[in-house]
Structure formats: C-alpha cells, structure tokens
Enzyme design. Structure first.
Site, PDB file in Angstrom:
ATOM      1  N   GLU A  46     -24.440  -0.174  -6.993  1.00 24.86           N
ATOM      2  CA  GLU A  46     -25.725   0.160  -7.478  1.00 24.86           C
ATOM      3  C   GLU A  46     -26.650  -0.813  -7.934  1.00 24.86           C
ATOM      4  O   GLU A  46     -27.719  -0.940  -7.602  1.00 24.86           O
ATOM      5  CB  GLU A  46     -25.492   1.315  -8.417  1.00 24.86           C
ATOM      6  CG  GLU A  46     -24.862   2.606  -8.194  1.00 24.86           C
ATOM      7  CD  GLU A  46     -23.517   2.362  -8.238  1.00 24.86           C
ATOM      8  OE1 GLU A  46     -22.753   3.549  -8.740  1.00 24.86           O
ATOM      9  OE2 GLU A  46     -22.983   1.377  -8.445  1.00 24.86           O
ATOM     10  N   CYS A  82     -23.236   1.992 -14.557  1.00 24.73           N
ATOM     11  CA  CYS A  82     -24.336   1.986 -13.449  1.00 24.73           C
ATOM     12  C   CYS A  82     -25.321   3.039 -13.516  1.00 24.73           C
ATOM     13  O   CYS A  82     -26.620   2.928 -13.233  1.00 24.73           O
ATOM     14  CB  CYS A  82     -23.607   2.178 -12.140  1.00 24.73           C
ATOM     15  SG  CYS A  82     -22.534   0.881 -11.566  1.00 24.73           S
ATOM     16  N   ALA A 152       8.683  -2.223  12.838  1.00 20.87           N
ATOM     17  CA  ALA A 152       8.545  -2.430  14.183  1.00 20.87           C
ATOM     18  C   ALA A 152       9.744  -2.016  15.078  1.00 20.87           C
ATOM     19  O   ALA A 152      10.895  -2.271  14.407  1.00 20.87           O
ATOM     20  CB  ALA A 152       8.145  -3.889  14.502  1.00 20.87           C
ATOM     21  N   THR A 194      17.003  -7.127   3.420  1.00 17.42           N
ATOM     22  CA  THR A 194      15.877  -7.915   4.174  1.00 17.42           C
ATOM     23  C   THR A 194      15.461  -9.054   3.561  1.00 17.42           C
ATOM     24  O   THR A 194      15.232 -10.049   4.399  1.00 17.42           O
ATOM     25  CB  THR A 194      14.616  -6.955   4.121  1.00 17.42           C
ATOM     26  OG1 THR A 194      14.983  -5.574   4.925  1.00 17.42           O
ATOM     27  CG2 THR A 194      13.361  -7.512   5.018  1.00 17.42           C
ATOM     28  N   LEU A 202       6.370 -12.920   2.909  1.00 18.06           N
ATOM     29  CA  LEU A 202       5.596 -11.554   2.453  1.00 18.06           C
ATOM     30  C   LEU A 202       4.396 -11.938   2.014  1.00 18.06           C
ATOM     31  O   LEU A 202       3.531 -11.488   0.983  1.00 18.06           O
ATOM     32  CB  LEU A 202       6.283 -10.875   1.458  1.00 18.06           C
ATOM     33  CG  LEU A 202       7.821 -10.286   1.700  1.00 18.06           C
ATOM     34  CD1 LEU A 202       8.308  -9.456   0.775  1.00 18.06           C
ATOM     35  CD2 LEU A 202       7.602  -9.613   3.195  1.00 18.06           C
ATOM     36  N   GLU A 286       7.836  -2.421   3.741  1.00 23.00           N
ATOM     37  CA  GLU A 286       8.118  -3.281   5.306  1.00 23.00           C
ATOM     38  C   GLU A 286       9.746  -3.159   5.564  1.00 23.00           C
ATOM     39  O   GLU A 286      10.018  -3.797   6.679  1.00 23.00           O
ATOM     40  CB  GLU A 286       7.581  -4.745   5.195  1.00 23.00           C
ATOM     41  CG  GLU A 286       6.168  -4.749   5.372  1.00 23.00           C
ATOM     42  CD  GLU A 286       5.602  -6.008   5.996  1.00 23.00           C
ATOM     43  OE1 GLU A 286       6.443  -6.863   6.670  1.00 23.00           O
ATOM     44  OE2 GLU A 286       4.472  -6.237   6.356  1.00 23.00           O
ATOM     45  N   LEU A 292      13.183   2.269   3.598  1.00 25.40           N
ATOM     46  CA  LEU A 292      12.234   3.049   4.222  1.00 25.40           C
ATOM     47  C   LEU A 292      12.653   4.552   4.479  1.00 25.40           C
ATOM     48  O   LEU A 292      11.800   5.546   4.219  1.00 25.40           O
ATOM     49  CB  LEU A 292      11.925   2.692   5.891  1.00 25.40           C
ATOM     50  CG  LEU A 292      11.255   1.181   5.928  1.00 25.40           C
ATOM     51  CD1 LEU A 292      11.238   0.654   7.194  1.00 25.40           C
ATOM     52  CD2 LEU A 292       9.715   1.363   5.640  1.00 25.40           C
TER      53      LEU A 292
END
Length: 347
Positions: A46, A82, A152, A194, A202, A286, A292
């Site tokens: 704003e 604002c 992937a 990993t 990373l 990842e 995951l």
C-alpha cells in the site's frame, strides 16, 4: 484485483514470512499508482503504491479506490500500520481480496478502515488471493508449514538404481527449475541416507535469490563434519536425539544448528512443530523415499511435484513413493521430463 496478484507474484521468495501483496490505486478507471511488498522488513504494498503516484495525479488520491489482494495491516510490526497510511491519504474506497488470517490482523484492518469512514469491499477473487498466499494461510490457520513433496523418477517409477546407486534422472533445464523452487520456499528437507549418499549442498546455485534453510533428519548424528550441507551458504538444522542449540529463530546461524527430538513422537510431526516455532512457513521435501512416504502416510503434505524422465528405464531399483489422496492439477514438459503437479484432496 488480477493486477494486484500479478504485482504480488513479483516478490515470490523475497518476503516470507510475510505474505505476497500487490496494490493498485484507480481513479475513474485509470490506474494512477501501483506497488507491491518487495522485501521482508521493507515498505508494504500500500505504501509503495501510494508513493508511486505521479505528482500531477496526487490530487486524485482523495477520489480514488485502492485495490489490495490482502487485508491491510492495523498493527506495528517491521513497518507502521498500512491502515494509517490509507486513512492519512484520505482514500475513500478500498477493495480487499481476502481477510488476513494472522492473529494480529484478522479483520482488524478492515474494521479500522470502516471506523474511519472508508468504504471497504471484501472477497473479490478471494479464492485466487488465498491460493497465491497458500503458504501464509496454511501456516496461520493450520499452525504448520506448507509442505511440498518432490522427487524425480524413471518412466518405470524408480528413484534410484540397484544398491541405492545414485541415478541422475532429471535434465539440466529441469534442474534449474528445481533450484527456482528452492528459492521460493523457507526450507528444504532430506533424511540421513540422502545426505550421506549424495552429499548434497541443498542450495539454489542454479537460480537467483536466497538459499532455503537446510533441514536434515539425522537422529544419531551420523553425518560427517565435512559434509557440504554444513557449509556457510545457509543455516542447517539437524534434527537429532542428542543435542539442542536452538530455542528460537534468533539462534539460527549459517552452518550446523541442532534441534533435539524424542523417540516417542513421529519425527515428521516434530519437524513441523519445530518449523512452526521457528517461523518457517514452507518446506520442500526432497527425499529420500522413506521420509517422503512418511509425509504421505501421515497425510501431512499440501502439494507434490513429480518429475518423470520419459526416456529412462532402469528395471531393478528403488521404487518411488506411493502417492495417495492426490489429484493432478497441472502437467508440463521440459525436454524428456514430464512434471506432474498434485494437490492433497484431504487438506
């Protein structure tokens, strides 16, 4: 309001933990000023919008309408409220896309404007406004970060070859896109396997912008001190059973930081609770597969991005995670890579 959203998007990756906000000032159908929140701690949309008005048009401000995709703030934070700026400039009409869920705002900005005699209209393109700031809304309504899962895979749904041998799946251009994704999120998370097998950095060295905070679940502190994830490119938080050096986000420094977890509660829940405490609004997960799958099994994810190399078939190897409760909302092709975008149907 669409123009507000376009402007707001220009600050992706630069304003968190604040939301992305754009503002447009209109007089009789003509835009006389526009602006967006460019950087955390700096002037809000704003203010930048009003300051952009040309000297010859400043007299029109008192007869104009201000459009903003998120409710103007009414509290003192890094910058003044604002709402005070809007009232001071005698803007008579304000159109708001969505109410701000942050507890220090949450309707107070709209109430403050109306008390000052400003006509306020709300709920314009509300769905689109909330979608733009889905990380911010998730953080403040569900009290956890917005979670994006990414992996992937080969065309036969493998994420690694035999004996966990590292397999380069995605192409060069797709890798650049992944680094862009990293620049847009507060943190990036991997598991011990990993971190040990890939020794990743990373960071987002293939894109411009900030590096995400690096998160590693390493409960037994197996990572060697020479791991690249411990360099000073960005802070690294190690979730472990033995050490704790963090009480608040003020304690974070470049290189390794330690956050102690326990065995009696899910590691995933403890990571999310810690990130909420540390004001980390979004996480790009990842890998690896076990980590995951833990997010999927506990239904603690919001978006998943799967990169599939259509030309790569390996036969034997480590299978990709099994995604459930998902619906695809977008697909794109980059060379031999197909990228599928999925949302969680249950969140």
């Amino acid at each position: 309001m669409n123009r507000c959203l376009q402007l707001a998007m220009l600050a992706a990756g630069h304003v968190a933990p604040n939301p992305m906000v754009g503002a447009v000032l209109v007089h009789n159908g003509r835009i006389i000023g526009e602006g967006y929140h460019r950087e955390y701690g700096k002037a809000h949309a704003e203010v930048n919008c009003i300051e952009s008005v040309a000297e010859a048009d400043k007299h029109l401000i008192v007869d104009s309408t201000l459009y903003v995709n998120l409710e103007p703030c009414a509290h003192f934070g890094k910058t003044p409220p604002c709402t005070d700026v809007i009232i001071k400039n005698n803007i008579p009409n304000v159109v708001v896309g969505s109410v701000d869920p942050f507890e220090q705002v949450d309707g107070k900005g709209i109430e403050r404007l109306r008390q000052a005699g400003v006509e306020v209209i709300t709920g314009i393109l509300e769905h689109e406004c909330k979608k733009l700031n889905r990380r911010f809304f998730t953080f403040h309504t569900k009290h956890r970060p917005f979670i994006i899962l990414k992996w992937a895979q080969t065309v036969d749904s493998k994420i690694a070859g035999i004996a966990d041998k590292r397999l380069l799946i995605s192409g060069e251009l797709t890798n650049r896109l992944v680094h862009k994704w990293r620049s847009e999120e507060g943190a990036i998370l991997v598991g011990t396997t990993t971190a040990l097998s890939d020794d990743p950095q990373l960071n987002n060295r293939l894109w411009i912008g900030k590096n995400p905070i690096r998160l590693v679940v390493d409960v037994d502190l197996k990572l060697p001190a020479a791991s690249r994830i411990f360099n000073t490119d960005a802070p690294t938080i190690i979730f472990n059973l033995k050490r704790n050096t963090i009480e608040s986000s003020d304690d974070l420094h470049a290189g390794p930081n330690y956050y102690q977890v326990t065995n009696d509660v899910s590691a995933v829940h403890q990571v999310l609770n810690a990130c909420y405490r540390l004001n980390i609004q979004s996480i790009l997960v990842e890998g690896g597969r076990r980590l995951l799958q833990s997010f999927i099994d506990e239904n603690l994810w919001d978006e998943t991005r799967i990169i599939t190399n259509q030309n790569l078939f390996v036969g034997e190897g480590l299978s990709a995670p099994l995604l459930t409760n998902a619906s695809q909302f977008l697909s794109e092709q980059i060379d031999h890579d197909t990228i599928g975008y999925y949302k969680n149907e249950n969140t």
